[in-house]
Enzyme design. Structure first.
Site, mmCIF file in Angstrom:
data_model
loop_
_atom_site.group_PDB
_atom_site.id
_atom_site.type_symbol
_atom_site.label_atom_id
_atom_site.label_comp_id
_atom_site.label_asym_id
_atom_site.label_seq_id
_atom_site.Cartn_x
_atom_site.Cartn_y
_atom_site.Cartn_z
ATOM 1 N N HIS A 85 0.836 -1.208 0.000
ATOM 2 C CA HIS A 85 0.000 0.000 0.000
ATOM 3 C C HIS A 85 0.870 1.258 0.000
ATOM 4 O O HIS A 85 0.595 2.200 -0.752
ATOM 5 C CB HIS A 85 -0.922 0.007 1.216
ATOM 6 C CG HIS A 85 -1.607 1.323 1.433
ATOM 7 N ND1 HIS A 85 -2.657 1.763 0.655
ATOM 8 C CD2 HIS A 85 -1.371 2.314 2.329
ATOM 9 C CE1 HIS A 85 -3.047 2.961 1.065
ATOM 10 N NE2 HIS A 85 -2.280 3.317 2.082
ATOM 11 N N GLU A 139 -5.842 9.476 -0.001
ATOM 12 C CA GLU A 139 -6.144 8.050 0.155
ATOM 13 C C GLU A 139 -7.275 7.588 -0.771
ATOM 14 O O GLU A 139 -7.169 6.539 -1.407
ATOM 15 C CB GLU A 139 -6.525 7.738 1.609
ATOM 16 C CG GLU A 139 -5.363 7.772 2.587
ATOM 17 C CD GLU A 139 -4.460 6.545 2.505
ATOM 18 O OE1 GLU A 139 -4.675 5.680 1.623
ATOM 19 O OE2 GLU A 139 -3.534 6.459 3.315
#
Length: 265
Positions: A122, A167
């Site tokens: 990530h 995000e």
């Protein structure tokens, strides 16, 4: 962010390199291969251009010193390995220093499709491509600087701006929804959920509305904000975010579009 994790940080050597196992390298390769087609189809140009510029390895876990060298040339940022979980104060402090905190472990096979806490896939695959873009790097830096000024009780308000932009932000390119957010780039299931499923609520980018929007980390987001003009995001870096937080506080949170978990008494 999650309050606990079963993963342990992997420690770098004196040169900043981490000895990943063959299995960990294989997990990286399989994650990269599994996500490649989706990002090419659904991620926005700033992310794709950054991914190309970094030219990160596809068959092994990238090393922070190597990614840092590329970022330093592009925007003056670097990546530093951190424990599996860090607090908001540490997070904001590192962003203010133009340092992106990267959890050093990679998920196991049992968490291949979903892991609640951020891992290095990530962090590196999701986040670092946008940090090659001077505008996104400046916005991340602004979030960090604001985080150093707000009171602890305001951390949760400020992080929502990061959550719904860096995000999980969306944009439009030639009339089509495209993903900007790092959480979308690294998620096998949430990326198509966000841009092609038609299920979530899509709202226009608005700083105050974002600050007032609650979220959960363990579900696909029921609402996303679309930044039609990327300059709107970059101009937000010059706003008085502390004043924005106070405005949002006075107005209060919106009702969440998800079921609120009931805590045991």
């Amino acid at each position: 962010m999650p309050k606990s994790t079963s993963y342990e940080a992997k420690l770098p050597d004196e040169q900043g390199y981490i000895a990943y196992t063959a299995e960990e390298d294989a997990v990286w390769k399989d994650l990269f291969d599994a996500q490649r087609g989706a990002v090419e189809a659904h991620m926005a140009k700033p992310y794709l251009q950054g991914l190309k510029a970094l030219d990160m390895p596809q068959d092994r876990v990238p090393q922070c010193p190597d990614i840092s060298a590329s970022l330093m040339r592009e925007t003056g940022w670097r990546v530093a390995p951190v424990p599996a979980l860090i607090g908001f104060k540490t997070f904001f402090t590192m962003l203010a220093d133009r340092t992106f905190p990267a959890a050093s472990f990679i998920r196991s096979r049992k968490d291949f499709d979903y892991i609640e806490e951020p891992d290095i896939f990530h962090e590196i695959f999701g986040h670092t491509p946008l940090l090659t873009d001077k505008r996104f790097a400046a916005f991340s830096h602004a979030i960090g600087r604001a985080g150093l000024k707000v009171e602890k009780q305001d951390y949760a308000w400020l992080i929502r701006l990061y959550w719904f932009t860096i995000e999980f932000g969306l944009t439009r390119e030639e009339g089509q929804l495209k993903a900007l957010g790092s959480g979308l780039a690294s998620s096998k299931t949430e990326l198509p959920h966000a841009v092609i499923s038609g299920d979530p609520v899509i709202r226009p980018f608005d700083v105050i509305d974002i600050l007032r929007t609650p979220y959960r980390i363990d579900i696909h987001q029921p609402v996303y904000f679309v930044i039609d003009e990327l300059n709107d995001l970059f101009e937000a870096a010059d706003r008085d975010l502390l004043a924005d937080i106070q405005t949002a506080r006075a107005l209060g949170l919106f009702e969440p579009l998800y079921e609120i978990e009931k805590k045991a008494s």
